[in-house]
Design an enzyme around this catalytic site. Structure first.
Site, PDB file in Angstrom:
ATOM      1  N   SER A  12      35.055  33.160  33.413  1.00 51.10           N
ATOM      2  CA  SER A  12      36.464  33.540  33.469  1.00 51.10           C
ATOM      3  C   SER A  12      37.207  32.836  32.338  1.00 51.10           C
ATOM      4  O   SER A  12      37.213  31.597  32.263  1.00 51.10           O
ATOM      5  CB  SER A  12      37.068  33.103  34.799  1.00 51.10           C
ATOM      6  OG  SER A  12      38.485  33.097  34.688  1.00 51.10           O
ATOM      7  N   HIS A  37      34.990  37.739  32.133  1.00 49.28           N
ATOM      8  CA  HIS A  37      35.902  37.985  33.261  1.00 49.28           C
ATOM      9  C   HIS A  37      37.310  37.597  32.846  1.00 49.28           C
ATOM     10  O   HIS A  37      37.560  36.462  32.401  1.00 49.28           O
ATOM     11  CB  HIS A  37      35.441  37.152  34.455  1.00 49.28           C
ATOM     12  CG  HIS A  37      36.188  37.407  35.737  1.00 49.28           C
ATOM     13  ND1 HIS A  37      35.863  38.440  36.592  1.00 49.28           N
ATOM     14  CD2 HIS A  37      37.236  36.743  36.296  1.00 49.28           C
ATOM     15  CE1 HIS A  37      36.679  38.395  37.636  1.00 49.28           C
ATOM     16  NE2 HIS A  37      37.514  37.376  37.492  1.00 49.28           N
ATOM     17  N   ASP A  39      41.051  37.125  34.082  1.00 49.25           N
ATOM     18  CA  ASP A  39      41.886  36.961  35.286  1.00 49.25           C
ATOM     19  C   ASP A  39      43.335  37.256  34.980  1.00 49.25           C
ATOM     20  O   ASP A  39      44.016  36.460  34.332  1.00 49.25           O
ATOM     21  CB  ASP A  39      41.743  35.525  35.817  1.00 49.25           C
ATOM     22  CG  ASP A  39      40.474  35.367  36.628  1.00 49.25           C
ATOM     23  OD1 ASP A  39      39.755  34.377  36.434  1.00 49.25           O
ATOM     24  OD2 ASP A  39      40.192  36.258  37.448  1.00 49.25           O
ATOM     25  N   MET A  41      47.096  37.659  36.158  1.00 50.52           N
ATOM     26  CA  MET A  41      47.939  37.136  37.239  1.00 50.52           C
ATOM     27  C   MET A  41      49.406  37.402  36.913  1.00 50.52           C
ATOM     28  O   MET A  41      49.819  37.268  35.750  1.00 50.52           O
ATOM     29  CB  MET A  41      47.701  35.631  37.396  1.00 50.52           C
ATOM     30  CG  MET A  41      46.254  35.299  37.712  1.00 50.52           C
ATOM     31  SD  MET A  41      46.041  33.518  37.932  1.00 50.52           S
ATOM     32  CE  MET A  41      44.273  33.459  38.174  1.00 50.52           C
ATOM     33  N   HIS A  70      40.136  41.482  36.289  1.00 49.80           N
ATOM     34  CA  HIS A  70      40.450  41.193  37.697  1.00 49.80           C
ATOM     35  C   HIS A  70      41.968  41.143  37.832  1.00 49.80           C
ATOM     36  O   HIS A  70      42.598  40.199  37.354  1.00 49.80           O
ATOM     37  CB  HIS A  70      39.803  39.857  38.061  1.00 49.80           C
ATOM     38  CG  HIS A  70      40.115  39.372  39.448  1.00 49.80           C
ATOM     39  ND1 HIS A  70      39.827  38.071  39.832  1.00 49.80           N
ATOM     40  CD2 HIS A  70      40.680  39.953  40.530  1.00 49.80           C
ATOM     41  CE1 HIS A  70      40.182  37.895  41.086  1.00 49.80           C
ATOM     42  NE2 HIS A  70      40.713  39.023  41.535  1.00 49.80           N
ATOM     43  N   MET A  72      45.036  40.362  39.677  1.00 49.70           N
ATOM     44  CA  MET A  72      45.666  39.664  40.795  1.00 49.70           C
ATOM     45  C   MET A  72      47.166  39.908  40.654  1.00 49.70           C
ATOM     46  O   MET A  72      47.953  39.010  40.296  1.00 49.70           O
ATOM     47  CB  MET A  72      45.312  38.160  40.750  1.00 49.70           C
ATOM     48  CG  MET A  72      43.871  37.908  41.139  1.00 49.70           C
ATOM     49  SD  MET A  72      43.276  36.271  40.712  1.00 49.70           S
ATOM     50  CE  MET A  72      42.772  36.599  39.013  1.00 49.70           C
ATOM     51  N   MET A 141      36.390  36.774  46.930  1.00 53.55           N
ATOM     52  CA  MET A 141      37.056  35.551  46.479  1.00 53.55           C
ATOM     53  C   MET A 141      36.545  34.374  47.307  1.00 53.55           C
ATOM     54  O   MET A 141      36.593  34.403  48.538  1.00 53.55           O
ATOM     55  CB  MET A 141      38.570  35.671  46.629  1.00 53.55           C
ATOM     56  CG  MET A 141      39.230  36.707  45.730  1.00 53.55           C
ATOM     57  SD  MET A 141      38.896  36.462  43.981  1.00 53.55           S
ATOM     58  CE  MET A 141      39.629  34.842  43.704  1.00 53.55           C
ATOM     59  N   ASP A 177      33.879  35.024  43.100  1.00 49.62           N
ATOM     60  CA  ASP A 177      34.912  34.548  42.192  1.00 49.62           C
ATOM     61  C   ASP A 177      35.615  33.322  42.757  1.00 49.62           C
ATOM     62  O   ASP A 177      36.388  33.405  43.699  1.00 49.62           O
ATOM     63  CB  ASP A 177      35.936  35.680  42.010  1.00 49.62           C
ATOM     64  CG  ASP A 177      36.852  35.424  40.853  1.00 49.62           C
ATOM     65  OD1 ASP A 177      37.556  36.353  40.431  1.00 49.62           O
ATOM     66  OD2 ASP A 177      36.876  34.277  40.363  1.00 49.62           O
TER      67      ASP A 177
END
Ligand code: DX5
Ligand code: ZN
Length: 233
Positions: A12, A37, A39, A41, A70, A72, A141, A177
């Site tokens: 990540s 990966h 992330d 957010m 990913h 979020m 998660m 993750d």
């Protein structure tokens, strides 16, 4: 993206040097990672803010393999096209991000991108059973999302085992993750996971100029996971 269930290490970039993301992506791939990966957010679904579609577009040329995005974020549907256009190979949305996850997964696939479903530690598998024909990956998660370097939540290992049984021989990845290290990787690989997201455990102690550390960190996690598969066979 062809499907196989071999162990994949997906660092990540949340734990990478944000001032040098392109070089960091090149470095982790050169040092043996399988996926990158990303992330994303939004400071609303999780208490942190990271990368928008433009950042993903900027790092895409520095990723030769799979860019695993990913999300979020909530709401999510309005942003899917931007991450697909940025070059995501996989886009994962959270079951908890809104009331219409089926429509979100349909929209991801309509964009020609692999569809991932992420579930938080507090979420059960019930809804996943109704979505198995809509997904290419389930992201379990093993921390509460928002930050790297958190402690692995070991209660999720049983969830992985149940999920592996539920998936059967469908071509669906089980991605883990959060808190994945050489110590925790065997637990989840032995339970049936195949994609291991690792932030701090890969980047700790290394840098673009000392990327050999990335290789030893990646290898340690991979070997530990694969050893568990041998034991489980
Ligand atoms: C947490 C992120 C994880 C995290 C993993 O919200 O989704 O991907 O970056 O970092 P580590 O491996 O340090 O727990
Ligand atoms: Zn993630």
């Amino acid at each position: 993206m062809s499907f196989d269930r071999s162990i994949k290490i997906a660092p990540s970039i949340l734990s990478a040097d944000f001032a040098n993301l392109g070089a960091e992506c090149r470095a982790i791939e050169a040092e043996g990672c399988d996926w990158v990966h990303v992330d994303v957010m939004d400071g609303h679904f999780v208490p942190n803010i990271t990368f928008g579609p433009d950042t993903c577009k900027a790092i895409r040329p520095h990723i030769g393999g799979v860019m695993d995005v990913h999300l979020m974020i909530a709401p999510v549907d309005a942003y899917l096209a931007g991450y697909a256009a940025a070059g995501a190979d996989v886009i994962t949305a959270h079951l908890e991000a809104g009331p219409h996850i089926h429509r979100t997964l349909q929209a991801i696939r309509a964009l020609g991108v692999k569809a991932g479903l992420a579930i938080n530690p507090g979420t059960g598998l019930d809804a996943v059973a109704n979505l198995l024909d809509m997904i290419d990956l389930v992201c379990v998660m093993t921390v509460n999302p928002g930050f790297g370097g958190q402690k692995f939540i070991s209660s999720q290992v049983d969830k992985v085992r149940q999920l592996r049984r539920m998936i059967g021989d469908r071509p669906i990845h089980i991605e883990i993750d959060g808190g994945v290290t050489a110590e925790t990787a065997p637990l989840v690989a032995g339970a049936g996971a195949d994609v291991l997201v690792t932030g701090s455990a890969v980047f700790k102690g290394g840098s673009v100029s000392a990327s050999h550390v990335y290789r030893s960190n990646i290898n340690a996690i991979r070997l530990a996971a694969e050893a568990a598969l041998v034991r489980a066979a």
